[in-house]
Structures are given as C-alpha cells and as structure tokens.
Design a protein around this motif. Sequence first.
Motif, PDB file in Angstrom:
ATOM      1  N   ARG A 128      34.498 -43.978   0.651  1.00  0.00           N
ATOM      2  CA  ARG A 128      34.615 -45.276  -0.008  1.00  0.00           C
ATOM      3  C   ARG A 128      35.870 -46.017   0.435  1.00  0.00           C
ATOM      4  NH1 ARG A 128      34.695 -44.909  -6.030  1.00  0.00           N
ATOM      5  NH2 ARG A 128      35.985 -43.082  -5.642  1.00  0.00           N
ATOM      6  N   GLY A 129      36.906 -45.254   0.811  1.00  0.00           N
ATOM      7  CA  GLY A 129      38.156 -45.866   1.235  1.00  0.00           C
ATOM      8  C   GLY A 129      38.004 -46.669   2.512  1.00  0.00           C
ATOM      9  N   TYR A 130      37.255 -46.129   3.484  1.00  0.00           N
ATOM     10  CA  TYR A 130      37.025 -46.870   4.726  1.00  0.00           C
ATOM     11  C   TYR A 130      36.232 -48.144   4.459  1.00  0.00           C
ATOM     12  CZ  TYR A 130      39.059 -44.218   8.560  1.00  0.00           C
ATOM     13  OH  TYR A 130      39.942 -43.672   9.445  1.00  0.00           O
ATOM     14  N   GLN A 131      35.302 -48.075   3.546  1.00  0.00           N
ATOM     15  CA  GLN A 131      34.546 -49.288   3.209  1.00  0.00           C
ATOM     16  C   GLN A 131      35.462 -50.308   2.547  1.00  0.00           C
ATOM     17  OE1 GLN A 131      30.843 -48.650   1.165  1.00  0.00           O
ATOM     18  NE2 GLN A 131      30.626 -50.798   0.599  1.00  0.00           N
ATOM     19  N   ALA A 132      36.365 -49.840   1.676  1.00  0.00           N
ATOM     20  CA  ALA A 132      37.268 -50.750   0.966  1.00  0.00           C
ATOM     21  C   ALA A 132      38.231 -51.451   1.921  1.00  0.00           C
ATOM     22  CB  ALA A 132      38.047 -49.977  -0.101  1.00  0.00           C
ATOM     23  N   CYS A 143      44.522 -42.107   5.835  1.00  0.00           N
ATOM     24  CA  CYS A 143      43.357 -41.275   6.126  1.00  0.00           C
ATOM     25  C   CYS A 143      43.484 -40.610   7.487  1.00  0.00           C
ATOM     26  CB  CYS A 143      42.080 -42.135   6.139  1.00  0.00           C
ATOM     27  SG  CYS A 143      41.108 -42.072   4.624  1.00  0.00           S
ATOM     28  N   ALA A 144      42.606 -39.632   7.697  1.00  0.00           N
ATOM     29  CA  ALA A 144      42.393 -39.108   9.039  1.00  0.00           C
ATOM     30  C   ALA A 144      41.591 -40.132   9.830  1.00  0.00           C
ATOM     31  CB  ALA A 144      41.659 -37.775   8.965  1.00  0.00           C
ATOM     32  N   GLY A 145      41.358 -39.861  11.100  1.00  0.00           N
ATOM     33  CA  GLY A 145      40.621 -40.793  11.938  1.00  0.00           C
ATOM     34  C   GLY A 145      39.202 -41.017  11.447  1.00  0.00           C
ATOM     35  N   PRO A 146      38.613 -42.150  11.809  1.00  0.00           N
ATOM     36  CA  PRO A 146      37.285 -42.518  11.307  1.00  0.00           C
ATOM     37  C   PRO A 146      36.162 -41.798  12.032  1.00  0.00           C
ATOM     38  CG  PRO A 146      38.042 -44.182  12.825  1.00  0.00           C
ATOM     39  CD  PRO A 146      39.174 -43.185  12.698  1.00  0.00           C
ATOM     40  N   SER A 147      35.025 -41.707  11.371  1.00  0.00           N
ATOM     41  CA  SER A 147      33.809 -41.224  12.017  1.00  0.00           C
ATOM     42  C   SER A 147      33.203 -42.365  12.831  1.00  0.00           C
ATOM     43  CB  SER A 147      32.809 -40.753  10.960  1.00  0.00           C
ATOM     44  OG  SER A 147      32.361 -41.858  10.183  1.00  0.00           O
ATOM     45  N   GLU A 148      32.217 -42.043  13.648  1.00  0.00           N
ATOM     46  CA  GLU A 148      31.544 -43.071  14.440  1.00  0.00           C
ATOM     47  C   GLU A 148      30.861 -44.090  13.535  1.00  0.00           C
ATOM     48  OE1 GLU A 148      31.732 -43.644  17.689  1.00  0.00           O
ATOM     49  OE2 GLU A 148      33.180 -41.980  17.734  1.00  0.00           O
ATOM     50  N   GLU A 149      30.301 -43.610  12.430  1.00  0.00           N
ATOM     51  CA  GLU A 149      29.633 -44.520  11.487  1.00  0.00           C
ATOM     52  C   GLU A 149      30.632 -45.473  10.852  1.00  0.00           C
ATOM     53  OE1 GLU A 149      27.125 -40.956  12.056  1.00  0.00           O
ATOM     54  OE2 GLU A 149      29.246 -41.274  11.610  1.00  0.00           O
ATOM     55  N   GLN A 150      31.825 -44.982  10.554  1.00  0.00           N
ATOM     56  CA  GLN A 150      32.849 -45.839   9.954  1.00  0.00           C
ATOM     57  C   GLN A 150      33.364 -46.874  10.954  1.00  0.00           C
ATOM     58  OE1 GLN A 150      35.118 -42.491   8.697  1.00  0.00           O
ATOM     59  NE2 GLN A 150      34.186 -42.419   6.673  1.00  0.00           N
ATOM     60  N   LYS A 151      33.501 -46.472  12.213  1.00  0.00           N
ATOM     61  CA  LYS A 151      33.871 -47.441  13.255  1.00  0.00           C
ATOM     62  C   LYS A 151      32.789 -48.509  13.395  1.00  0.00           C
ATOM     63  CE  LYS A 151      36.472 -44.224  16.213  1.00  0.00           C
ATOM     64  NZ  LYS A 151      36.474 -43.551  17.536  1.00  0.00           N
ATOM     65  N   GLN A 152      31.540 -48.063  13.361  1.00  0.00           N
ATOM     66  CA  GLN A 152      30.422 -48.991  13.520  1.00  0.00           C
ATOM     67  C   GLN A 152      30.360 -49.985  12.368  1.00  0.00           C
ATOM     68  OE1 GLN A 152      26.629 -47.072  14.030  1.00  0.00           O
ATOM     69  NE2 GLN A 152      25.474 -48.985  14.036  1.00  0.00           N
ATOM     70  N   TYR A 153      30.647 -49.516  11.143  1.00  0.00           N
ATOM     71  CA  TYR A 153      30.625 -50.416   9.988  1.00  0.00           C
ATOM     72  C   TYR A 153      31.658 -51.523  10.164  1.00  0.00           C
ATOM     73  CZ  TYR A 153      30.955 -52.120   5.193  1.00  0.00           C
ATOM     74  OH  TYR A 153      30.978 -52.928   4.080  1.00  0.00           O
ATOM     75  N   LYS A 217      29.278 -35.733   4.878  1.00  0.00           N
ATOM     76  CA  LYS A 217      29.276 -36.576   6.072  1.00  0.00           C
ATOM     77  C   LYS A 217      30.193 -37.779   5.865  1.00  0.00           C
ATOM     78  CE  LYS A 217      27.464 -37.755  10.133  1.00  0.00           C
ATOM     79  NZ  LYS A 217      27.654 -36.920  11.349  1.00  0.00           N
ATOM     80  N   GLY A 218      31.063 -38.027   6.812  1.00  0.00           N
ATOM     81  CA  GLY A 218      31.980 -39.159   6.722  1.00  0.00           C
ATOM     82  C   GLY A 218      33.316 -38.829   6.103  1.00  0.00           C
ATOM     83  N   GLU A 226      33.576 -32.122  13.272  1.00  0.00           N
ATOM     84  CA  GLU A 226      32.618 -32.526  14.304  1.00  0.00           C
ATOM     85  C   GLU A 226      33.333 -32.755  15.638  1.00  0.00           C
ATOM     86  OE1 GLU A 226      30.643 -35.848  12.555  1.00  0.00           O
ATOM     87  OE2 GLU A 226      29.558 -34.617  11.089  1.00  0.00           O
ATOM     88  N   ALA A 227      34.569 -33.288  15.569  1.00  0.00           N
ATOM     89  CA  ALA A 227      35.357 -33.448  16.793  1.00  0.00           C
ATOM     90  C   ALA A 227      35.710 -32.085  17.379  1.00  0.00           C
ATOM     91  CB  ALA A 227      36.625 -34.249  16.495  1.00  0.00           C
ATOM     92  N   PHE A 228      36.018 -31.115  16.512  1.00  0.00           N
ATOM     93  CA  PHE A 228      36.325 -29.762  16.964  1.00  0.00           C
ATOM     94  C   PHE A 228      35.111 -29.124  17.648  1.00  0.00           C
ATOM     95  CE2 PHE A 228      35.653 -25.285  15.731  1.00  0.00           C
ATOM     96  CZ  PHE A 228      36.663 -24.669  16.476  1.00  0.00           C
ATOM     97  N   MET A 229      33.927 -29.335  17.100  1.00  0.00           N
ATOM     98  CA  MET A 229      32.714 -28.745  17.674  1.00  0.00           C
ATOM     99  C   MET A 229      32.374 -29.365  19.020  1.00  0.00           C
ATOM    100  SD  MET A 229      31.592 -26.297  15.717  1.00  0.00           S
ATOM    101  CE  MET A 229      29.863 -26.067  16.142  1.00  0.00           C
ATOM    102  N   GLY A 230      32.757 -30.615  19.238  1.00  0.00           N
ATOM    103  CA  GLY A 230      32.487 -31.262  20.517  1.00  0.00           C
ATOM    104  C   GLY A 230      31.000 -31.325  20.806  1.00  0.00           C
ATOM    105  N   GLU A 231      30.604 -30.817  21.958  1.00  0.00           N
ATOM    106  CA  GLU A 231      29.194 -30.862  22.358  1.00  0.00           C
ATOM    107  C   GLU A 231      28.391 -29.677  21.826  1.00  0.00           C
ATOM    108  OE1 GLU A 231      28.990 -31.242  26.555  1.00  0.00           O
ATOM    109  OE2 GLU A 231      29.980 -33.212  26.602  1.00  0.00           O
ATOM    110  N   THR A 232      29.060 -28.763  21.119  1.00  0.00           N
ATOM    111  CA  THR A 232      28.354 -27.612  20.539  1.00  0.00           C
ATOM    112  C   THR A 232      27.602 -28.055  19.292  1.00  0.00           C
ATOM    113  OG1 THR A 232      30.065 -26.100  21.339  1.00  0.00           O
ATOM    114  CG2 THR A 232      28.583 -25.289  19.613  1.00  0.00           C
ATOM    115  N   GLU A 233      26.315 -27.889  19.282  1.00  0.00           N
ATOM    116  CA  GLU A 233      25.505 -28.328  18.152  1.00  0.00           C
ATOM    117  C   GLU A 233      25.630 -27.359  16.976  1.00  0.00           C
ATOM    118  OE1 GLU A 233      21.472 -29.145  19.040  1.00  0.00           O
ATOM    119  OE2 GLU A 233      21.928 -30.522  20.704  1.00  0.00           O
TER     120      GLU A 233
END
Length: 330
Positions: A128-132, A143-153, A217-218, A226-233
């Motif tokens: 909610r903080g990123y939205q605010a 905050c820590a760095g944003p997720s891709e969804e938060q950047k996109q918003y 999520k987020g 998710e950044a730590f996992m990188g390309e590992t699913e």
Amino acid sequence: MKPGKQILSIVLVVAVFAAFNFGMYQLLTRRLSNNFSGATKAQMIDVKSYLPHEEGSDLPELESTLKLTDNLPILDGAAALVPVYAAVIHNVYPEGCVTYQGGTFSDDNFYGENFAEDSAMQYKNTVRGYQAIVDGTTDILFCAGPSEEQKQYAEEQGVELVYVPIGLEGFVFFVNENNPVDNLTAEQIRKIYAAEYTNWAEVGGVNRIINPVTRLKGSGSQTAFEAFMGETEIGHKSPLAVLGASIGFSFRYYMDGIVENEAVKMLSLNSVYPSAENIQNGSYPIVAQFYAIYRADNENENIPVLIDWLLSEEGQTLIEKTGYVRLQQK
C-alpha cells in the motif's frame, strides 16, 4: 448377545480406536512434536513501541541540528523500516505532528489504520505504501526496492520516482532454533525453493520434509527473494510440506531487532553470518540497500533538506542507532 461376545466386541472396538490413535500419532503428532515449522509464522510489528514523542518509546535519541517546524513531509514505509522513519520524526519533527483518528492511538493499529490523514507518520507497509507514494498521499516512502509491478504502476500513472539509498540491510534466511542446520550455500537455498531439495537430510539436516515459505507478492522481502532466485524458477512444494520443517526469509533487523523471536535463528550463508559488521564490509553475500523514495514532481522544499540530512553524519548515526547499517564507515 451372550456376555462373552459382548466382551469380545468391546475389546475389538477398543483395539480399533487404539490402532487409529497410534496411527495418527505416528503420522502427525510425533512428526509435529519435532516440527520446526513454527519458525516462520508471520509476526506484525508492534507499532506502539515506535511512536514518536511518546514516553516509553523504543526510538533512539539524537541531538539533531535539523529541526523542521512546518511543511513537514509525510513519512510512510515498510514494517521493517518503521523504526527508521519514526526515529526521524522523533528527532527532527515537532511534538504533536503525529495524530490519530479519535485522538488516541489504538492497540489494534497493526497496519496504520488509526493514523489520522493529517499525521506526519503513516504506516501502510510496502504494497500500500508504494501505491500511496505514487498517488501522492505520502511524501517520502522508506522501503526496499520496488517490484516490477510497482514500477509498472508508477509508469502507468505517469509518475517518476526518485530512489535515494540511505542504509544497508542483509537479506536473511531463517529456521527454527531446533533445526540442526546452521549454514547453507546460496545454491542450496535456490534448489530448496526450486523443489530440487525436498528433505533436510539432503543439506546436512535430519530426515524431515522441507517446507519453503514465501511472502506476500509485492512485499519488500518477497521482491528481494525473487531477485535472489534470479532465473531459477520457484518449484511446487509437496502438500505434505506442512508436516515438515520450514525455512523462511526476511531482512536481518526485522528478525533480530523487531521480532526478536528466540525460537528462530538466522542461517549463515556461504559460511558467513549476517552480522552488521559482515553486512557493511560486504562479506555477507546478500546485502540490500533501502531507500527514501519520493516523487520527482513533489514541490515540498523540505524533502531534499531531509534527504540530505539522512545522508549526513547525523542521519547515518541515527540509522545506526535504530539497529540498521549505515552506508559508509565512520
């Protein structure tokens, strides 16, 4: 029915129940009695312990040369960073700037519901903080760095955000204190979350199913993971994982300084423990910056003043006093 048959029937019923209870004990109770999974239960921050200008607050004191009196930037942030931005308000802002709906703080104010709209302190947490901050109801978000969804918003709203690193923090993995595993490699952890390793015995532990726990999520910790996992699913864990022993993740100070749960322990990663010293000297392998974030078009003249102060010796000292790691060495 003859008495002998009645007795036999009773004995058979008792035997069936005894066998059932023994089976349940072997299947569930015995396993769960040595289940390390309680380590990862979500715990909310006690906001009441970090209220600025309140008697008994856990916030540090600092003889700050910066004192803001008007045009106060509204501060908000993640749960893990409540002590940081609350300490800023406590040492830089005037008394009376933190206000509550109804006039008083509520013990049910777990997610900032009780802060009034005009309060200089808010608590919406990461999602909610990123939205605010994008919507303009907060001036500076911690905050820590944003997720891709938060950047996109932000992009969709036509908003440019400025990210200023103000401190360091270690991203950590943790288990129950009874789990004999004290150290894992980054590759082992990735394989655990990829469901390649499913039993603690595969990584030097006991014969228990691994229950790898993720976060919302987020959230800041999930984005860092998710950044730590990188390309590992991330793999699909077994439905029986709840009977096993959990591993979870968070940021160091949230676990060590805020939650302070003696039933959990942080793991060494690649044989390096996530101490403040190892985070600052770079020997711990997962070090994340945390940010003061604001809109590029925000015209409040006190935002750059406060940001500059956070990067000064005084501001970095305050970050260190709250239990986090300063950007630069003294």
